[in-house]
Structures are given as C-alpha cells and as structure tokens.
Design a protein around this motif. Structure first.
Motif, mmCIF file in Angstrom:
data_model
loop_
_atom_site.group_PDB
_atom_site.id
_atom_site.type_symbol
_atom_site.label_atom_id
_atom_site.label_comp_id
_atom_site.label_asym_id
_atom_site.label_seq_id
_atom_site.Cartn_x
_atom_site.Cartn_y
_atom_site.Cartn_z
ATOM 1 N N ALA A 68 0.846 -1.193 0.000
ATOM 2 C CA ALA A 68 0.000 0.000 0.000
ATOM 3 C C ALA A 68 0.880 1.240 0.000
ATOM 4 N N ASP A 69 0.623 2.170 -0.918
ATOM 5 C CA ASP A 69 1.489 3.347 -1.041
ATOM 6 C C ASP A 69 0.827 4.335 -1.984
ATOM 7 N N VAL A 82 -2.438 10.256 -10.017
ATOM 8 C CA VAL A 82 -1.744 9.931 -8.767
ATOM 9 C C VAL A 82 -2.782 9.368 -7.810
ATOM 10 N N ALA A 83 -2.453 8.263 -7.153
ATOM 11 C CA ALA A 83 -3.451 7.639 -6.288
ATOM 12 C C ALA A 83 -2.807 6.917 -5.114
ATOM 13 N N GLU A 84 -3.512 6.925 -4.000
ATOM 14 C CA GLU A 84 -3.176 6.067 -2.866
ATOM 15 C C GLU A 84 -3.864 4.724 -3.100
ATOM 16 N N LEU A 85 -3.078 3.654 -3.191
ATOM 17 C CA LEU A 85 -3.626 2.339 -3.515
ATOM 18 C C LEU A 85 -3.299 1.339 -2.419
ATOM 19 N N ASN A 86 -4.265 0.516 -2.079
ATOM 20 C CA ASN A 86 -4.056 -0.557 -1.120
ATOM 21 C C ASN A 86 -3.390 -1.744 -1.798
ATOM 22 N N ALA A 87 -2.794 -2.627 -1.006
ATOM 23 C CA ALA A 87 -2.181 -3.833 -1.545
ATOM 24 C C ALA A 87 -3.262 -4.735 -2.122
ATOM 25 N N GLY A 88 -2.882 -5.453 -3.179
ATOM 26 C CA GLY A 88 -3.824 -6.355 -3.823
ATOM 27 C C GLY A 88 -4.064 -5.970 -5.260
ATOM 28 N N SER A 89 -4.972 -6.657 -5.904
ATOM 29 C CA SER A 89 -5.287 -6.384 -7.297
ATOM 30 C C SER A 89 -6.087 -5.099 -7.416
ATOM 31 N N ASP A 143 5.406 7.199 -5.572
ATOM 32 C CA ASP A 143 5.459 8.661 -5.525
ATOM 33 C C ASP A 143 6.030 9.087 -4.180
ATOM 34 N N ARG A 144 7.153 9.790 -4.190
ATOM 35 C CA ARG A 144 7.808 10.215 -2.952
ATOM 36 C C ARG A 144 7.414 11.620 -2.515
ATOM 37 N N ARG A 145 6.537 12.278 -3.224
ATOM 38 C CA ARG A 145 6.072 13.601 -2.793
ATOM 39 C C ARG A 145 5.170 13.446 -1.564
ATOM 40 N N GLY A 153 -12.484 9.536 -0.620
ATOM 41 C CA GLY A 153 -12.608 8.635 0.518
ATOM 42 C C GLY A 153 -11.298 8.385 1.236
ATOM 43 N N TRP A 154 -10.196 8.832 0.623
ATOM 44 C CA TRP A 154 -8.881 8.646 1.274
ATOM 45 C C TRP A 154 -8.762 9.583 2.468
ATOM 46 N N PHE A 155 -8.146 9.097 3.528
ATOM 47 C CA PHE A 155 -7.806 9.978 4.646
ATOM 48 C C PHE A 155 -6.530 9.478 5.300
ATOM 49 N N GLN A 156 -5.862 10.373 5.989
ATOM 50 C CA GLN A 156 -4.600 10.065 6.651
ATOM 51 C C GLN A 156 -4.818 10.204 8.153
#
Length: 560
Positions: free
Chosen positions: A411-412, A429-436, A452-454, A513-516
């Motif tokens: 996930a990254d 650019v997207a935050e993606l969970n592990a898996g397909s 993405d390292r930003r 729906g993404w949050f940190q």
C-alpha cells in the motif's frame, strides 16, 4: 542420497554461491543530460531508450537539463508572468514538458533524478560583446538588472560569453527561487542541481545598479579594478547569501529533496566567479558538491584533486562527488577515466558523475559496462537514498477496453504513468491498497505504477490540506473550475499546472474517501464513486492529454 535431498542440496549450494557474489559498493554513478548536441532527450523520441541504456551501463543518477538560455524545460507560471510570453525554449517545442518526460523514464529505470538548472543566474548566451535580447534578458536589461563589465559589456571571454542577472537585486533572487520551487513542488524529483553559474563573474559588477548598491551598503568608493579586495569580498557575500537563502527555501518546501551544487574547482571558483563553495560546505549549505574536476589527462587531474578534497571534513566526504569529463574535445582516454573513478573511491567520495551522456553511451559504453559489471555485481545504490527509494515499476496488464489490472504489493502512493501514442505521461496519482487494482486508462498501450515520494496531499485531490479527500475538496474544485493560470491547490489545482480542469477532478475522484489518520496512516474508508462517473471524468482528461500530445510532439521543431 535420494532425489529430494539432492534437490535441497543443490538449492542450498546455489544460495551460497549467490550470496558469495561481491555486491556493488554504494556510490553515486551519474551523468548529465542536455538538449545541446546529441539527441538523447532533445526531441523526446530517444528518451526512453537513453534512460534504459544508461541504467544498463550501471548508472544510478541522472542530472537532466531543466533551465537553459532564459527558458524553462517545464511549464513555469513564474517565468511566463514575468516575461509575458512563452516559458519554454522554442528549440525544443514551446508546449513540451521535458522534465516530466525524462523523469518518468528515469524512475521507470530505477534511477535518481536531479533537475539540473544549468544556467543558474545566467539569462542568455550571447558571446563576448553580444547584446542580450531574449524575453528574460530584455526584462532584466530594461530594469538595469544585468551585470556589466568596465567596458559596459554584458559578456566577455572571461565569463564564457553569458549574460548574468544581478543576484544582489532581491527581485532577481526571488525570480530564480520562485521558478525553481515550481519544479520542486510539482514534480516527484529526487533532487535539484545548480551549476557553476550560481556565481558572480569577477570582471562584472560595473553597471550602475551594482555600483549604487555597493557604495551605499559599504560606504566605500566605487571600485576601479575588478579584483579590488573589498569589492570581491562584497560580491562573494552576496553569492553566499543567495546560496543560503535558496537552500533554506528549497528545504522548507520539501525537506527530503537533495540540493546539489556543481561548482568549478577551488580556488578558481572563488577567485574568478566569487563562488566560495568551501565556505558553503563549512556552513552546511547544500547536500551534494559535484565539483567539476574536468581534466583530459590523469596527470592534470591528479594535480587538482587534493585541493578539492581538503575542504571536506572526513564525515562530510559523503557530500563530495567527483565531476569527471569524457568529452568533448579533447577526448579523455578511457584508462584515465577509469583511474579518475578509482581515485574518487580512494578518497572516500560519495561517487562520481560523468560529463556527459554522449561520452557514456556513444564513446565508452562497452568499457563502462564492463567496468561497472552489473551482470556480476548488480546495480550500485546511490548512497544518498535508501535501497528501495526507486523500486521497479509495477506493470499493469490490459483487460481490454482501456481497463488495466495491476498487482500492488505494498500500500502506497503511486504515479500512474501510461504510454499513449508514442510517448509516456503521468496520467494520475493515487493512494492504492495492496492487492489487485483495476485502473481505467483509455487509449494507453502500456500502464505502470511508480512509487510517488512527494508528501503533499494536494496531488491526491486534498485541496484544503486537511489530510482527506472529501466533498469539501470538490467544492473548492467547483469554485475554481475554469481557471487557466495562477491557480493553487486551494483553487482545486491537483497537478500543480496552474489550471483547474477535468484532470484535477479526475485525481479527486480516484482518491475520494482517502484519509490520513493522525497525519501518518493512509486509508480508504468511504466507497468510491461509481465506475461510470470515474470513467467519464478520466475519458475527458484523456482527451485533453491527447490534444496536448499532438501539439507537443508533432509540431515542426526548430533544430539547435
């Protein structure tokens, strides 16, 4: 011994043999890429192959031309607002984003990428006695912000024939810093580099602006000689102040980015260009010093090495990179190049960088490939970055109709890059969970994910900066929709291009729906919008990008 035991024994033996292979010692192995001369990146048609070949030779770092002759190689609102006309160099295409092009291919090949702001404080090459006349030079000249020598010339043989902007003027410093921060904040750069042109040539500073500043600030009379000690000290202070101010601004914007400087050798740099880089090193300004130890023979090279190494304390040698020349004329013999590289290792430097890519690929490719021996030792890690800083891309598989499947191992945050037509672009650019993961990228023939390292969350569609992507961010985008310049994240600009359009909405929608949590852990908790809604937005973004590529790559180009 039965067959199973034999198989186990063979596997163990293979593991032992593999582990006994010598690992490549971490070191910087770099080169510079320019749009001048050989077409490694100039037209864009050879960029993909060039980056692949440099990696195959054994390099791990590229310094790529980003700022040249009064123009940026990327969209710059700062420059465009200043000069009121195109920001890109007409010789490479006035709508191209050469930084994005080259950045994608460097990272696809797991190399670190430094935006090389080659021209530094220079506005134009004009030749000795020439008249600066490009848009930036005219802007600076009309305000008295270009340096002159005692003869009233903007350039002579002592400064290489270049017109220099006056960095004692606050507005000049603000322009250079602002232009650079655009690239720093927009792209997933690993570092930036300024050349030996972050300087003040010794024969220059006899224009009225400089004389007025010098006499008013010091109380001294106007100098009558360019080597006047007090005048030289004042100019060196100005360059050092600029270096410190610049470094602080970049590190404040992105603390993780590396700021490299590639000056001339000392004491030539201090005496002839008022750039006292040993002082900068002692003050902790800059993360890397790629000293231009350009000599065409081993004997002349060895005669200058000690003086370049001495300014570094033993625990600071990890900042030192040996800049070594291969070409142009006269050509440095290969055996001498190899001995120079070995000397950098003996001195305990962080590594070396070769001037320039033509020498690496067109002259000594086979010799360097054999010397680095990637086949036997593997690739060397750049010691300034972690071993997994630029992992191999995740390659997506086509399911047809523009739908792609990719197996995400960790996930990254990822840059979704795609080949559409003949060229690659950053699609989203997207935050993606592990898996397909299923990704819709119409018109693409290849799709890959690059880590993405930003750290800025605005790239995901978090326009209000509250570490989530939700309806309040959409409202900001809706308010800013249609802005064509000067837009910021708070206006709904997700890709930092100064505009608010469908491309920005596509990023918001993909990451909705993404949050940190606690500013640290990235999660998705809210169901994403419907596939049809996402597809409609992405198709619109795709059509916009296709128009961009047609104008960017298939227009008539002016040769250098």
């Amino acid at each position: 011994m039965n067959m199973r035991d034999l198989q186990v024994a063979v596997c163990l033996l293979c593991c032992l043999l593999t582990n006994s292979l010598p690992a490549a010692t971490p070191e910087v192995r770099g080169t510079w890429l320019t749009t001048t001369g050989v077409d490694h990146i100039r037209t864009g048609f050879n960029t993909e192959g060039t980056m692949h070949d440099l990696r195959a030779v054994g390099l791990n770092t590229v310094y790529v031309e980003t700022w040249k002759n009064g123009y940026t190689n990327f969209p710059s609102q700062t420059l465009k607002a200043l000069i009121g006309t195109t920001d890109r160099n007409p010789t490479i295409g006035t709508t191209r984003d050469l930084v994005q092009e080259t950045l994608i291919h460097a990272h696809r090949n797991q190399m670190e990428y430094y935006g090389w702001f080659e021209y530094g404080a220079m506005s134009q090459y004009i030749g000795a006695g020439g008249n600066p006349n490009n848009p930036l030079s005219n802007y600076m000249k009309n305000r008295g912000w270009l340096l002159k020598n005692q003869s009233g010339q903007y350039a002579d043989s002592t400064n290489g024939g270049f017109a220099y902007m006056n960095i004692a003027v606050p507005e000049v410093r603000q322009f250079i810093i602002g232009m650079t921060l655009e690239a720093v904040n927009r792209y997933d750069l690993d570092g930036i580099q300024f050349d030996d042109h972050m300087a003040w040539p010794v024969n220059f500073g006899f224009d009225s602006t400089t004389i007025n500043l010098y006499t008013s600030q010091t109380g001294n009379p106007a100098p009558t000689s360019p080597t006047n000690s007090q005048f030289s000290a004042w100019r060196q202070q100005k360059v050092t102040k600029f270096a410190s101010e610049f470094y602080s601004a970049v590190k404040s914007a992105r603390p993780e980015i590396k700021f490299s400087i590639s000056p001339s050798i000392t004491s030539f740099s201090t005496t002839n260009y008022n750039a006292d880089w040993p002082l900068w090193e002692s003050q902790g300004i800059f993360d890397e010093f790629a000293i231009q130890m350009y000599r065409s023979s081993l004997s002349s090279f060895n005669s200058i090495v000690n003086q370049q190494v001495t300014p570094f304390e033993p625990n600071d040698l990890d900042k030192l990179v040996f800049g070594l020349r291969i070409n142009p004329s006269p050509l440095t013999p290969y055996n001498d190049v190899q001995s120079m590289i070995q000397r950098s290792r003996t001195e305990g430097a962080a590594g070396h960088s070769l001037w320039f890519s033509s020498g690496v690929l067109d002259i000594y490719e086979s010799q360097l490939t054999s010397f680095y021996d990637v086949a036997g030792q593997g690739q060397a890690q750049n010691p300034n970055f972690s071993a997994d800083h630029r992992p191999a891309p995740l390659v997506a598989s086509s399911l047809g109709s523009g739908l792609w499947d990719v197996k995400v191992t960790n996930a990254d945050r990822y840059r979704i890059v795609a080949k559409i037509g003949s060229f690659w672009t950053e699609f989203n650019v997207a935050e993606l969970n592990a898996g397909s993961q299923l990704i819709q990228v119409p018109g693409a023939t290849q799709v890959e994910l690059l880590v993405d390292r930003r750290t800025a969350t605005s790239f995901l569609g978090d326009f209000d900066g509250d570490f989530d992507v939700d309806a309040s961010d959409f409202i900001l985008w809706q308010r800013g929709k249609g802005l064509t310049s000067g837009a910021t994240a708070m206006d709904g600009d997700a890709n930092a291009d100064g505009k608010v359009d469908a491309l920005d909405l596509a990023r918001w929608q993909l990451n909705y729906g993404w949050f940190q949590a606690n500013g640290a852990v990235s999660q998705h908790s809210i169901p994403e919008p419907s596939a049809n809604a996402i597809l409609s937005v992405i198709i619109l973004g795709w059509l916009i990008q296709i128009r961009h590529f047609k104008s960017e790559f298939f227009r008539k180009r002016i040769p250098i």
